[in-house]
Scaffold this active site. Structure first.
Site, mmCIF file in Angstrom:
data_model
loop_
_atom_site.group_PDB
_atom_site.id
_atom_site.type_symbol
_atom_site.label_atom_id
_atom_site.label_comp_id
_atom_site.label_asym_id
_atom_site.label_seq_id
_atom_site.Cartn_x
_atom_site.Cartn_y
_atom_site.Cartn_z
ATOM 1 C CE LYS A 86 41.212 38.004 35.648
ATOM 2 N NZ LYS A 86 40.106 37.168 36.152
HETATM 3 C C1 LIG Z 1 40.075 36.492 37.392
HETATM 4 C C2 LIG Z 1 38.721 36.130 37.940
HETATM 5 C C3 LIG Z 1 38.539 35.806 39.307
HETATM 6 C C4 LIG Z 1 39.686 35.686 40.292
HETATM 7 O O1 LIG Z 1 40.288 36.902 40.579
HETATM 8 P P1 LIG Z 1 41.720 36.949 41.297
HETATM 9 O O2 LIG Z 1 42.066 38.369 41.398
HETATM 10 O O3 LIG Z 1 42.644 36.165 40.401
HETATM 11 O O4 LIG Z 1 41.566 36.274 42.620
HETATM 12 C C5 LIG Z 1 37.251 35.559 39.750
HETATM 13 N N1 LIG Z 1 36.202 35.591 38.915
HETATM 14 C C6 LIG Z 1 36.338 35.892 37.595
HETATM 15 C C7 LIG Z 1 35.140 35.889 36.727
HETATM 16 C C8 LIG Z 1 37.600 36.176 37.062
HETATM 17 O O5 LIG Z 1 37.728 36.473 35.753
#
Ligand SMILES: *Cc1c(COP(=O)(O)O)cnc(C)c1O
Length: 463
Positions: A112
């Site tokens: 993120k």
């Molecule tokens: C948010 C997240 C995901 C999922 O991502 P999306 O875009 O919501 O599908 C997968 N792995 C981790 C570690 C995350 O923080």
């Protein structure tokens, strides 16, 4: 370039307006009125430029002249200078045809960071230009809060309030949210669970008087700028593996479907992506939708990959809009129906079109744990989310031909309990994890009560 709502009942807006709004006023999600495209030469050229420059090219195509190119380049350079790895998103080879794309070298050790580091700088730039302030409130089950704090701390004209469910996130996840000393960040432990935090957040937005009073905004993954930033690493990894001549397949651990849809966007922009395998944990609404043609909510299960514990994959609406040939009326009917009943049938033609790109698959905690053990044995342990994608691949037959890239979305140190339980060995501790362990924490406690949170946010926003 203009941005239209997937539900067709909101006026088109500019890039800047779409970024500030997040959700469209008709409940839909913004998409550009057409997808920009990159020539084969431009895609091949990505292999020879720094990551930040590739990001500036992709974002520039979406910002459509609304943000000065040199300023955008400076924002991208600053955003990705916060990453520990010079390549930002390096590839690690696992086998002759398989690579791991490491997206966790940012300040909070989760993918993120890739989008939020850039979004924070975009916000700051836009707000300074407009002479405005924003109060961003975020409800987190773990990773988003830490990435938001790292991205937004110390930014001019922005205040950030992060709500997390007390006692329900890991020690290190909490520390990424509570150790920033900056005056523009407040972290609150809510006496409740993540659903309480989300419910409170929605109530804040529904109270339009309050929302205007504090200039409320959100940073969740429906924001188009986050997806635009995430489409960049599809280009950089495919270009490094010989694209555009060689089509590349991707496996993506999926929750809200933002990361996976960013891959679809890269393909729409001209990148030869042969297939995207979207892997869910036991919360398999998306895998079921893609394989069975019904988008149907089930009860939420708490798994070892908590960032994917989601029972409605918001960004799936963007895919269905595209798969229905951009039919906004059909999209609105479908998702208003889903909001009401939690169970809708997908149009067979749209499903077929989605299936030309996506394969849906799900894996259990036990299968994920086995993938973690195997990864440790082959030279580098992966986190529980990445493990779900690797475990999901075992069920895909036939596998796509050619290079396959698995998106690795978190550093294993972010989930030490699950990694230790699966493999018998604690994950390595990177410098960012050691740093937050050494700092003192600061957070407030609050009841799971809308009025109490409103009073808290108002006091913080106006101080
Ligand atoms: C948010 C997240 C995901 C999922 O991502 P999306 O875009 O919501 O599908 C997968 N792995 C981790 C570690 C995350 O923080």
């Amino acid at each position: 370039m203009r941005y239209v709502s997937t539900r067709g009942a909101a006026p088109p807006v500019s890039f800047v307006e779409a970024v500030l709004a997040g959700l469209a006023p008709d409940g839909g999600l913004y998409v550009p009125d057409r997808w920009p495209t990159f020539s084969a030469e431009a895609i091949a050229g990505v292999a020879d430029i720094p990551y930040a420059q590739a990001a500036a090219q992709v974002l520039g195509a979406f910002a459509g002249g609304e943000i000065d190119a040199a300023e955008l380049e400076a924002m991208c350079a600053a955003a990705y200078a916060t990453f520990e790895h010079a390549a930002v998103a390096p590839l690690r080879q696992l086998s002759p045809d398989r690579w791991l794309l490491e997206l966790f070298h940012g300040p909070s050790l989760a993918f993120k960071d890739v989008a939020l580091q850039l979004l924070a700088r975009l916000y700051e730039h836009i707000l300074q230009r407009q002479g405005r302030r924003l109060t961003i409130v975020c409800a987190t089950s773990g990773d988003t809060g830490g990435a938001a704090v790292e991205a937004l701390r110390g930014r001019a004209n922005i205040r950030l309030v992060v709500m997390f469910p007390e006692g329900r996130i890991s020690d290190i996840q909490r520390r990424f949210m509570t150790t920033a000393p900056d005056a523009n960040v407040a972290t609150v432990a809510v006496d409740g669970d993540f659903d309480d935090c989300q419910r409170i957040l929605k109530s804040l937005f529904r109270d339009q008087v309050f929302a205007r009073e504090v200039s409320l905004a959100a940073v969740n993954s429906i924001n188009f700028a986050r997806l635009a930033a995430q489409s960049v690493y599809y280009f950089t990894s495919a270009a490094a593996l010989g694209g555009p001549e060689r089509p590349v397949a991707f496996a993506v651990p999926t929750g809200n479907f933002g990361d996976a849809f960013a891959g679809w966007m890269a393909r729409a922009m001209g990148l030869p992506v042969s297939r995207i395998i979207a892997a869910t944990n036991a919360n398999d609404i998306l895998a079921r939708a893609l394989t069975q043609g019904r988008y149907a909510r089930a009860s939420l299960a708490a798994t070892e990959s908590p960032a994917m514990d989601i029972q409605s994959a918001s960004n799936f609406e963007r895919l269905m809009f595209e798969a229905a040939g951009r039919d906004a009326d059909a999209t609105r009917r479908l998702f208003e129906g889903f909001d009401q009943s939690g169970d809708v049938a997908l149009d067979p033609a749209a499903l077929r079109r989605a299936g030309e790109v996506f394969t849906g698959v799900s894996a259990s905690d036990a299968e994920g744990a086995q993938a973690m053990r195997a990864s440790l044995a082959s030279g580098g342990v992966v986190d529980p989310h990445t493990a779900i994608a690797i475990a999901g691949l075992r069920k895909v037959d036939p596998l796509p031909k050619g290079p396959l890239v698995v998106l690795s979305t978190a550093h294993p140190a972010k989930f030490p309990e699950a990694v230790s339980a699966a493999t018998g060995a604690p994950p390595p501790t990177p410098p960012a994890a050691a740093r937050v362990h050494a700092l003192s924490e600061r957070f407030d406690r609050i009841a799971a009560d809308v009025a109490a949170v409103k009073a808290y946010v108002r006091a913080f926003a106006t101080q």
